[in-house]
Structure formats: C-alpha cells, structure tokens
Design a protein around this motif. Structure first.
Motif, PDB file in Angstrom:
ATOM      1  N   LEU A   1       0.782  -1.176   0.037  1.00 26.02           N
ATOM      2  CA  LEU A   1      -0.146  -0.040   0.130  1.00 26.02           C
ATOM      3  C   LEU A   1       0.879   1.318  -0.083  1.00 26.02           C
ATOM      4  N   LYS A   2       0.614   2.020  -0.988  1.00 25.43           N
ATOM      5  CA  LYS A   2       1.639   3.291  -0.932  1.00 25.43           C
ATOM      6  C   LYS A   2       0.630   4.598  -0.649  1.00 25.43           C
ATOM      7  N   GLY A   3      -0.516   4.629  -0.488  1.00 29.95           N
ATOM      8  CA  GLY A   3      -1.167   5.709  -0.027  1.00 29.95           C
ATOM      9  C   GLY A   3      -2.740   5.376   0.048  1.00 29.95           C
ATOM     10  N   ASN A   4      -3.355   6.236   0.846  1.00 25.39           N
ATOM     11  CA  ASN A   4      -4.790   6.147   1.115  1.00 25.39           C
ATOM     12  C   ASN A   4      -5.490   7.477   1.482  1.00 25.39           C
ATOM     13  N   ASP A   5      -6.784   7.605   1.184  1.00 21.43           N
ATOM     14  CA  ASP A   5      -7.443   9.115   1.313  1.00 21.43           C
ATOM     15  C   ASP A   5      -8.767   8.623   1.264  1.00 21.43           C
ATOM     16  N   GLU A   6      -9.569   9.605   1.349  1.00 17.48           N
ATOM     17  CA  GLU A   6     -11.310   9.361   1.034  1.00 17.48           C
ATOM     18  C   GLU A   6     -11.634   8.742  -0.202  1.00 17.48           C
ATOM     19  N   GLN A   7     -10.681   8.843  -1.154  1.00 16.49           N
ATOM     20  CA  GLN A   7     -11.205   8.500  -2.482  1.00 16.49           C
ATOM     21  C   GLN A   7     -10.826   6.835  -2.635  1.00 16.49           C
ATOM     22  N   GLY A   8      -9.969   6.363  -1.929  1.00 13.17           N
ATOM     23  CA  GLY A   8      -9.522   4.994  -2.053  1.00 13.17           C
ATOM     24  C   GLY A   8      -8.076   4.592  -1.506  1.00 13.17           C
ATOM     25  N   LEU A   9      -7.758   3.648  -1.709  1.00 11.80           N
ATOM     26  CA  LEU A   9      -6.194   3.074  -1.578  1.00 11.80           C
ATOM     27  C   LEU A   9      -5.442   2.728  -2.827  1.00 11.80           C
ATOM     28  N   TYR A  10      -4.036   3.276  -2.682  1.00  4.32           N
ATOM     29  CA  TYR A  10      -3.249   3.079  -3.998  1.00  4.32           C
ATOM     30  C   TYR A  10      -2.120   2.220  -3.972  1.00  4.32           C
ATOM     31  N   PHE A  11      -1.756   1.671  -4.926  1.00  7.26           N
ATOM     32  CA  PHE A  11      -0.718   0.672  -5.394  1.00  7.26           C
ATOM     33  C   PHE A  11      -0.119   0.899  -6.445  1.00  7.26           C
TER      34      PHE A  11
ATOM     35  N   LYS B   1      -0.228  12.220 -14.217  1.00 10.38           N
ATOM     36  CA  LYS B   1       0.420  13.132 -13.232  1.00 10.38           C
ATOM     37  C   LYS B   1       0.526  12.573 -11.928  1.00 10.38           C
ATOM     38  N   GLU B   2      -0.318  12.101 -11.641  1.00  6.85           N
ATOM     39  CA  GLU B   2      -0.196  11.315 -10.029  1.00  6.85           C
ATOM     40  C   GLU B   2       0.845  10.203  -9.877  1.00  6.85           C
ATOM     41  N   SER B   3       1.004   9.396 -11.039  1.00  4.15           N
ATOM     42  CA  SER B   3       1.738   8.243 -11.177  1.00  4.15           C
ATOM     43  C   SER B   3       3.084   8.901 -11.389  1.00  4.15           C
ATOM     44  N   ASP B   4       3.574  10.016 -12.421  1.00 10.20           N
ATOM     45  CA  ASP B   4       4.626  10.544 -12.526  1.00 10.20           C
ATOM     46  C   ASP B   4       5.094  11.187 -11.044  1.00 10.20           C
ATOM     47  N   ALA B   5       4.335  11.830 -10.289  1.00 10.35           N
ATOM     48  CA  ALA B   5       4.891  12.335  -8.935  1.00 10.35           C
ATOM     49  C   ALA B   5       5.201  11.220  -8.137  1.00 10.35           C
ATOM     50  N   TYR B   6       4.545  10.250  -8.127  1.00  9.73           N
ATOM     51  CA  TYR B   6       5.076   9.101  -7.228  1.00  9.73           C
ATOM     52  C   TYR B   6       6.488   8.416  -7.816  1.00  9.73           C
ATOM     53  N   PHE B   7       6.295   8.222  -9.073  1.00 10.58           N
ATOM     54  CA  PHE B   7       7.735   7.738  -9.631  1.00 10.58           C
ATOM     55  C   PHE B   7       8.864   8.774  -9.413  1.00 10.58           C
ATOM     56  N   GLU B   8       8.629   9.783  -9.390  1.00  8.37           N
ATOM     57  CA  GLU B   8       9.794  10.580  -9.436  1.00  8.37           C
ATOM     58  C   GLU B   8      10.339  10.706  -7.623  1.00  8.37           C
ATOM     59  N   SER B   9       9.592  10.065  -6.740  1.00  6.77           N
ATOM     60  CA  SER B   9       9.863   9.882  -5.344  1.00  6.77           C
ATOM     61  C   SER B   9      10.681   8.686  -5.056  1.00  6.77           C
ATOM     62  N   ARG B  10      10.644   7.909  -6.046  1.00  6.05           N
ATOM     63  CA  ARG B  10      11.264   6.855  -5.820  1.00  6.05           C
ATOM     64  C   ARG B  10      12.813   6.821  -5.950  1.00  6.05           C
TER      65      ARG B  10
ATOM     66  N   HIS C   1       4.154   1.913 -19.291  1.00  5.61           N
ATOM     67  CA  HIS C   1       3.425   0.652 -18.912  1.00  5.61           C
ATOM     68  C   HIS C   1       3.435   0.401 -17.459  1.00  5.61           C
ATOM     69  N   TRP C   2       3.825   1.536 -16.719  1.00  7.27           N
ATOM     70  CA  TRP C   2       4.046   1.314 -15.321  1.00  7.27           C
ATOM     71  C   TRP C   2       3.331   2.567 -14.543  1.00  7.27           C
ATOM     72  N   GLY C   3       2.435   2.420 -13.661  1.00 10.08           N
ATOM     73  CA  GLY C   3       1.740   3.379 -12.642  1.00 10.08           C
ATOM     74  C   GLY C   3       1.003   3.057 -11.674  1.00 10.08           C
ATOM     75  N   GLY C   4       0.048   3.886 -11.363  1.00  9.88           N
ATOM     76  CA  GLY C   4      -0.756   3.431 -10.043  1.00  9.88           C
ATOM     77  C   GLY C   4      -2.135   2.993 -10.354  1.00  9.88           C
ATOM     78  N   TYR C   5      -2.508   2.499  -9.358  1.00  7.84           N
ATOM     79  CA  TYR C   5      -4.146   2.065  -9.289  1.00  7.84           C
ATOM     80  C   TYR C   5      -4.804   2.435  -7.943  1.00  7.84           C
ATOM     81  N   ARG C   6      -6.050   2.758  -8.146  1.00 13.90           N
ATOM     82  CA  ARG C   6      -6.764   3.204  -6.803  1.00 13.90           C
ATOM     83  C   ARG C   6      -7.948   2.107  -6.654  1.00 13.90           C
ATOM     84  N   VAL C   7      -7.953   1.699  -5.408  1.00 14.69           N
ATOM     85  CA  VAL C   7      -9.141   0.666  -5.198  1.00 14.69           C
ATOM     86  C   VAL C   7     -10.067   1.537  -4.171  1.00 14.69           C
ATOM     87  N   GLU C   8     -11.436   1.694  -4.855  1.00 19.11           N
ATOM     88  CA  GLU C   8     -12.215   2.534  -4.190  1.00 19.11           C
ATOM     89  C   GLU C   8     -13.352   1.252  -3.584  1.00 19.11           C
ATOM     90  N   PRO C   9     -13.144   1.698  -1.979  1.00 18.75           N
ATOM     91  CA  PRO C   9     -13.807   0.393  -1.494  1.00 18.75           C
ATOM     92  C   PRO C   9     -15.369   0.639  -1.468  1.00 18.75           C
TER      93      PRO C   9
END
Length: 213
Positions: free
Chosen positions: A66-76, A119-128, A172-180
């Motif tokens: 898990l790489k983040g979570n907020d009111e919208q969901g959980l991210y990996f 944009k969100e995937s780019d921001a996380y990728f840059e933090s790696r 071909h690489w990026g993030g997913y959001r799971v909306e519970p």
C-alpha cells in the motif's frame, strides 16, 4: 512434513470492537489501525494481499505494498502489462487483505479498481529511489525469462543507458486506486470468538454491522 501443522495453536487477545462505538465511516478507523500496524509491524505494516480474477473467473493473489490512502481509496503501483494488470483491465474489481499478527488484527477490503492519472503516477515515480526507477524499466513483469543471468544482463544495459540521464516513468507502469465498497475489521479474541465489524457502502452511504466470528 516433520510437523503436524493441524496441532499448531495460538491464543488471540485484543481490544474488543463494539459496533455502537464505531465511526460512521470506515476510513478513520482504518487509518488508526494502519498507524499502529506501521509502528508494530515495522516495514511490513503496509503489506497487503491483492486478489484479482482473470477472464475465466479464476482467482489470483499476491502481496503488494500500500502506497497511500485517502477518502477516494487505497493506492498501489505496478506494471500495467503484468498478470494483475491484465486481470484488472478485464475485471476491474479487487480484494485487499491486511494481516497484522502483532496486533491480532485483519482488515479485508473489496472494491472497484481504476488507474490513477498520469500526473499522479509521475509524481510518485519521481519520489522513488534511482534503483527502483531503473527496476521499472528492467523488469518485464510476469513474462517468462530464460534465467537469472538474462535479468542481470538486462539490468546492466539499462544502467549504461541511464548512467547520465534522468529516468522517466515508463508508460506501462503506474498507479491504481481501489475504491472500497466493503471494509471488514477483524479483531482476534480468546476462544476463537473474534470480533468482526463489516462496513458496506449502499447508495453512497456507509452502513456497518456485526458478523459472527
């Protein structure tokens, strides 16, 4: 097998869950449990089992972070061309399972999955870290390869390519959001009489109730 695993036993002890004191929405409680898990489980506190299904309806599970979570969901994050990426492209539903043995706690989450923005995937990728960025290019995830040497040789080639230039996120690489749509909290209790409180989202409103252990 030299040991009879059917004889393995352990007691569960934990604070009780009372449905009358539960929050109206589940994410505040999840945040509280996750915070404690990160303190007690260390670097594995955000590990979760991601379960998906393929076109034939066959289930597949693996541990991701898990790489983040907020009111919208959980991210990996993952390779979109991997087995899980292909499965989510065809059936955009998933189940997440967190198990925190030091707390005798489990959380199960089910919901719709979607890709996050570029944009969100780019921001996380840059933090790696640099090596992790490189790994996103090196690993053709889930593809059959001849041996370990093939992977190491591929890594060396990419190290040479990016030795003097910035590493950008592969498309071909990026993030997913799971909306519970369902979150279930499990707290271990003595005599296997565990506490289970389930939240379900109906018409954009959360409802919770107790389940038998």
């Amino acid at each position: 097998m030299t040991r009879n695993i059917a004889d393995i036993r352990r007691d569960y002890e934990g604070g009780k869950l009372d449905e009358s004191n539960m929050p109206s929405e589940p994410m505040p409680l999840f945040d509280e449990w996750l915070t404690l898990a990160l303190e007690s489980e260390g670097l594995d506190g955000n590990a979760m089992t991601l379960s998906t299904v393929d076109r034939q309806g066959l289930p597949h599970a693996r541990v991701v972070l898990l790489k983040g979570n907020d009111e919208q969901g959980l991210y990996f994050y993952s390779n979109y061309h991997s087995h899980k990426g292909s499965e989510l492209a065809n059936v955009p539903q998933a189940a997440l399972t967190f198990w925190w043995p030091s707390l005798d706690r489990q959380v199960r989450i089910e919901g719709h999955v979607s890709k996050i923005s570029k944009k969100e995937s780019d921001a996380y990728f840059e933090s790696r870290p640099w090596d992790s960025k490189l790994g996103a290019w090196v690993a053709t995830q889930s593809v059959v390869i001849p041996d370990r040497e093939w992977l190491e040789e591929r890594e060396q080639r990419y190290r040479q390519v990016y030795s003097e230039q910035e590493i950008h996120r592969p498309i071909h690489w990026g993030g997913y959001r799971v909306e519970p749509s369902m979150i279930e909290f499990w707290q271990g209790q003595p005599s296997r009489l565990h506490d289970r409180i389930r939240y379900e989202k109906r018409d954009d409103e959360w409802h919770h109730f107790r389940l038998a252990p």
